[in-house]
Design a protein around this motif. Sequence first.
Motif, short mmCIF file in Angstrom:
data_model
loop_
_atom_site.label_atom_id
_atom_site.label_comp_id
_atom_site.label_asym_id
_atom_site.label_seq_id
_atom_site.Cartn_x
_atom_site.Cartn_y
_atom_site.Cartn_z
N ASP A 36 0.87 -1.18 0.00
CA ASP A 36 0.00 0.00 0.00
C ASP A 36 0.90 1.22 0.00
O ASP A 36 1.85 1.31 0.80
N ALA A 38 1.09 5.60 -0.38
CA ALA A 38 0.40 6.90 -0.37
C ALA A 38 1.24 7.89 -1.16
O ALA A 38 2.42 8.05 -0.89
N HIS A 40 1.61 11.85 -2.50
CA HIS A 40 1.21 13.22 -2.23
C HIS A 40 1.87 14.08 -3.30
O HIS A 40 2.83 14.80 -3.04
N LEU A 79 -4.09 6.99 -2.46
CA LEU A 79 -3.72 5.68 -1.92
C LEU A 79 -3.79 4.63 -3.02
O LEU A 79 -4.78 4.56 -3.75
N LEU A 80 -2.73 3.83 -3.10
CA LEU A 80 -2.69 2.74 -4.07
C LEU A 80 -2.50 1.41 -3.36
O LEU A 80 -1.76 1.34 -2.37
N ARG A 81 -3.09 0.39 -3.88
CA ARG A 81 -2.76 -0.98 -3.45
C ARG A 81 -2.24 -1.70 -4.67
O ARG A 81 -2.92 -1.80 -5.69
N ALA A 258 7.48 15.54 7.51
CA ALA A 258 6.80 14.29 7.86
C ALA A 258 5.37 14.27 7.34
O ALA A 258 4.81 13.20 7.10
N VAL A 265 5.33 4.54 2.08
CA VAL A 265 4.99 3.13 1.96
C VAL A 265 4.31 2.70 3.24
O VAL A 265 4.89 2.80 4.32
N LEU A 266 3.08 2.24 3.15
CA LEU A 266 2.29 1.90 4.33
C LEU A 266 2.36 0.42 4.65
O LEU A 266 2.08 0.00 5.76
N ARG A 267 2.71 -0.36 3.66
CA ARG A 267 2.76 -1.82 3.84
C ARG A 267 3.56 -2.36 2.67
O ARG A 267 3.47 -1.84 1.56
N LEU D 113 -11.29 -1.63 -0.93
CA LEU D 113 -10.04 -2.23 -0.48
C LEU D 113 -9.99 -2.21 1.04
O LEU D 113 -9.78 -1.16 1.65
N LEU D 116 -7.24 -0.17 4.08
CA LEU D 116 -6.51 1.05 3.73
C LEU D 116 -6.78 2.11 4.81
O LEU D 116 -7.91 2.26 5.27
N PRO D 117 -5.76 2.86 5.19
CA PRO D 117 -5.95 3.85 6.25
C PRO D 117 -6.68 5.07 5.74
O PRO D 117 -6.67 5.38 4.55
N LEU D 122 -3.23 7.86 8.76
CA LEU D 122 -2.00 8.31 8.12
C LEU D 122 -1.28 9.34 8.99
O LEU D 122 -0.05 9.31 9.14
N LEU D 125 0.58 7.90 11.86
CA LEU D 125 1.74 7.08 11.49
C LEU D 125 3.01 7.92 11.40
O LEU D 125 4.11 7.38 11.36
N ARG D 126 2.86 9.23 11.36
CA ARG D 126 4.01 10.08 11.07
C ARG D 126 4.85 10.38 12.30
O ARG D 126 4.33 10.50 13.40
N ALA D 127 6.12 10.54 12.07
CA ALA D 127 7.02 10.92 13.15
C ALA D 127 6.65 12.30 13.67
O ALA D 127 6.25 13.17 12.90
N GLN D 204 4.59 0.59 11.61
CA GLN D 204 3.47 0.97 10.74
C GLN D 204 2.11 0.81 11.42
O GLN D 204 1.09 0.59 10.75
N ARG D 255 -0.57 14.07 18.47
CA ARG D 255 0.58 13.30 18.00
C ARG D 255 1.53 12.97 19.14
O ARG D 255 2.12 11.91 19.18
#
Lengths: 297, 297, 297, 297
Positions: A36, A38, A40, A79-81, A258, A265-267, D113, D116-117, D122, D125-127, D204, D255
């Motif tokens: 998966d 993302a 931007h 988002l892509l899978r 960030a 890359v989410l997965r 799907l 998917l987040p 998302l 997930l970020r730092a 993740q 966060r």
Amino acid sequence: MTDVQSASNRPSVYPGGAIERVVSCDLTFDVGEPADVALHIAAANGRVVRAERLDVTIDRRVLPAAIELATPHGGRLHLLRTPPGILSVSYRAELAAPPATAGQPAAAIRGGLPGLPGLEQLTYLRASRYCPSDHDVGFAVAEFGGLPPGRPQVEAITQWIHSRVGYVPGSTNVHSSADDALLTGQGVCRDFAHLGITLCRALQIPARFVAVYAPGLTPMDFHAVFEAWFDGAWWTYDATCRAPREGMVRIATGRDAADTAFVNVLRGIVALQSTEVTATVTGLLPIDDNLAPHRLC
Amino acid sequence: MTDVQSASNRPSVYPGGAIERVVSCDLTFDVGEPADVALHIAAANGRVVRAERLDVTIDRRVLPAAIELATPHGGRLHLLRTPPGILSVSYRAELAAPPATAGQPAAAIRGGLPGLPGLEQLTYLRASRYCPSDHDVGFAVAEFGGLPPGRPQVEAITQWIHSRVGYVPGSTNVHSSADDALLTGQGVCRDFAHLGITLCRALQIPARFVAVYAPGLTPMDFHAVFEAWFDGAWWTYDATCRAPREGMVRIATGRDAADTAFVNVLRGIVALQSTEVTATVTGLLPIDDNLAPHRLC
Amino acid sequence: MTDVQSASNRPSVYPGGAIERVVSCDLTFDVGEPADVALHIAAANGRVVRAERLDVTIDRRVLPAAIELATPHGGRLHLLRTPPGILSVSYRAELAAPPATAGQPAAAIRGGLPGLPGLEQLTYLRASRYCPSDHDVGFAVAEFGGLPPGRPQVEAITQWIHSRVGYVPGSTNVHSSADDALLTGQGVCRDFAHLGITLCRALQIPARFVAVYAPGLTPMDFHAVFEAWFDGAWWTYDATCRAPREGMVRIATGRDAADTAFVNVLRGIVALQSTEVTATVTGLLPIDDNLAPHRLC
Amino acid sequence: MTDVQSASNRPSVYPGGAIERVVSCDLTFDVGEPADVALHIAAANGRVVRAERLDVTIDRRVLPAAIELATPHGGRLHLLRTPPGILSVSYRAELAAPPATAGQPAAAIRGGLPGLPGLEQLTYLRASRYCPSDHDVGFAVAEFGGLPPGRPQVEAITQWIHSRVGYVPGSTNVHSSADDALLTGQGVCRDFAHLGITLCRALQIPARFVAVYAPGLTPMDFHAVFEAWFDGAWWTYDATCRAPREGMVRIATGRDAADTAFVNVLRGIVALQSTEVTATVTGLLPIDDNLAPHRLC
């Protein structure tokens, strides 16, 4: 082949006038496991778009349509899978020129008290991963605290960074913060933006990171600038002085890099293999003194 | 009761003239398990000593004599092995005034090439735990690189630190580096010294950390300053400007505070319970402009 | 052309037996301004040397002899003063095999107290630039503190690093510390050594950094390992497991890479252009399990 | 005297049943210059509130009403503008018990799907400032990557932190990150939460910081926990194990601690003088094994 506009219900025919900006990026990835991803990379909403395409293929076959998520300040994330293979992403947009800035924005008044921040301003006052403004208050106040708040401070910060930090590709990495740029005196566009943001926030000026397409940038690549909040609006600054702000096209807006990475890359296992970015304007790019107030639409 | 002088074979009778410095410290520790402890509290060699005593007791019984190790630049470190209990350490020394500085030192000449460093200078050019000079070259060069090398740069560094960093007890901790002092704008004496050292080394000026007794310091405590090498000698600077350099008595010298801690626990569990330091001079302390060249003997 | 041996008064004729190690390095620099350069590339004293040459030229003309300084533990540093031009440095040494290790060293006894450290051990217990052991005590004690002190802890540290950190060229830079290697799980030989040193010191085990020539290393380059002090001697470990320890030739020893850089520019502008290192042994390299006790001579 | 409820249009009369939580905080500040202050102390929306009061005085005179801003996940932030003087803030709320958790939440399905987040996932997930998850991927994957994704990893992280990090007041400061907690092995509640978040994100798993009132906490104070996203919902963990999760009342979500500070000074000079927090439940607090799945409403 995907017409992105249909996803966002925007007019597919530009109502008239010249195309003013053409931006594109072509990315290739090696996908080792089902993944998966993302992206931007699309121009943020806010301009009339004449034509826009996002084409994604895996091993030269079309990948089913991406899902579009709205991100802050008009950003659009896809988002892509994808199964394993060679993933190709091609994005292209033709954009109208931005409207002339509609005068001086009015300062917000909350509860009868002028100048109180809203949640957006509060959020962009906070320290973030690459902008540890809590750590740099002493330096910022000593260096810039004697100037009048707001625009004079932001301009002085921009000039200071430009004169003190060298643009050195490879000098920083994905973990580097604004502190590294300040102390080593080196960085690339994201470090310049992080340092500007950090010094602003340390002076209680809300500031945020903007990923852009930047016509005129050499060598061409994704670019980053920062926006600071004063006098009731967000004003755009680029301490690298490497491209005129007027030509820029906003992609993503956030606390720092960030929030705005062009790919996450989410997965799965995905390796970036190539990146090619273009950004042009119709006509001549204006000369930018890099300090005159400018608002990115 | 231990006469430290016998260990170092120095004359136990001062040959005449007034006692000029009296320094002492009294430390109490709670020793929870059998422990080895290193103390770095004795005045460094380099002055005639009239009287000096180091008394160590565990639960009020005399602990067998400490072992003395010579550390760089005249320092003396004492090793103790102690059973559990309340460990009391009492040190006191009466010191003669230092001789008048014997003029300008000659620059070393190596292999017919004037100005080449020796190993001592090379060592104190290197980045160390609390003085990450490799990380701060850009900042140092941008801020001070335009000045003539050597003394003008060191003086400018000292003034800059004094004007930019606030002396704030509790603002830093045992892990804080010069970068923290520079960016937060706060620190205590060790941070001021670390920052001076770091900026000097980043400009290729050898610099080192000196722990001292400092008559006139308020509140009284162990103190720290730095020494920079130029014009063929080590010159002492104190960017805190909290005590005159002329009255100071050297204890330990090293790359940074990691080399000069007044106590290190090498084995076992030991908690510091109290520290009392005194340092006085006979007569009046001179006024110190903090920039005139000064050499600590 | 310079015969280095004459500078260090060692016999220029090897008394007999086979040559066992041949090491060399060839460095090229672009010198932009008159410069002083320190080279730390010669094999450390400690082995009988059959032949050794250090040739330095500037624009193909011989540069006058380098000055040799003794560094800790047998190291030899060469100082050069050079005009602008292309600086070529060529070093080559043929070394006898090391003597068989002379059994178990006796533990030092100080003042009747066995096991007390000397100044050397105290020095290598201290936190240094790339080995911030003060910062990692909690992690080290939690992970390794349950093991018996000394050799079992050092072996466990070496195995842990080997299994947890990936050898990834380019993953770290000149500012990276042991903390970066531990957390990112990536590094190169110097990072592996820094992490080993840091974890040892955090457990009160003296540890130091050794730059070496490493026959068998692929790809060939300068290499780095660490030494830990226990049972009265320094024992060598290489958590990268990329070359057998028995073939290694010591170059420089210090607190961390800040003490052992193969080149330091002390004055002027100098850019490294190329590095070529060779290191071979006569006969077969032994297989190394990387944990059996080994002492580098 | 201000009835906070009116601002947020919630019913001022609790429809029946027992009061289950009573929380309060009393803060005193010394305001040295006219100041703007943001308070994040009110219970988040999400429970029926029986009674709630926010009283603010300056030098014992009532300060005009605070402005309430909605923050993510039901939080409520109050903005004050105050003249100099002694500022007293008193907040008290009586809250109904949360409803029983309504079973297992369904996983989101986007564009056909599953898994998917969304933007919320998302984002978390970020730092972030105190959770540099980009820096800790190697460690996290090596330590926890072998476990099945999601709940098993989060539980293992929670247990690991609890067993490896000591709760030591004063061991960290406002600049400390999760890296400091991991390496020093010390911290307070915010550090425990930051470390949990960082390790989750590095694997993740979306994770976020929650400031809470925590009945049963000793000594009583503001408390912090973390939430991780798996199986389609946010699950709450407290690696300090210092209070049962079931009794907690959410204040602010973000966060990391940069988003949830109970007070931020936006302008002026304000010094916190005292803080007193209470949090109680009607009836007995449940025993919490700290690992069973729990959702904070």
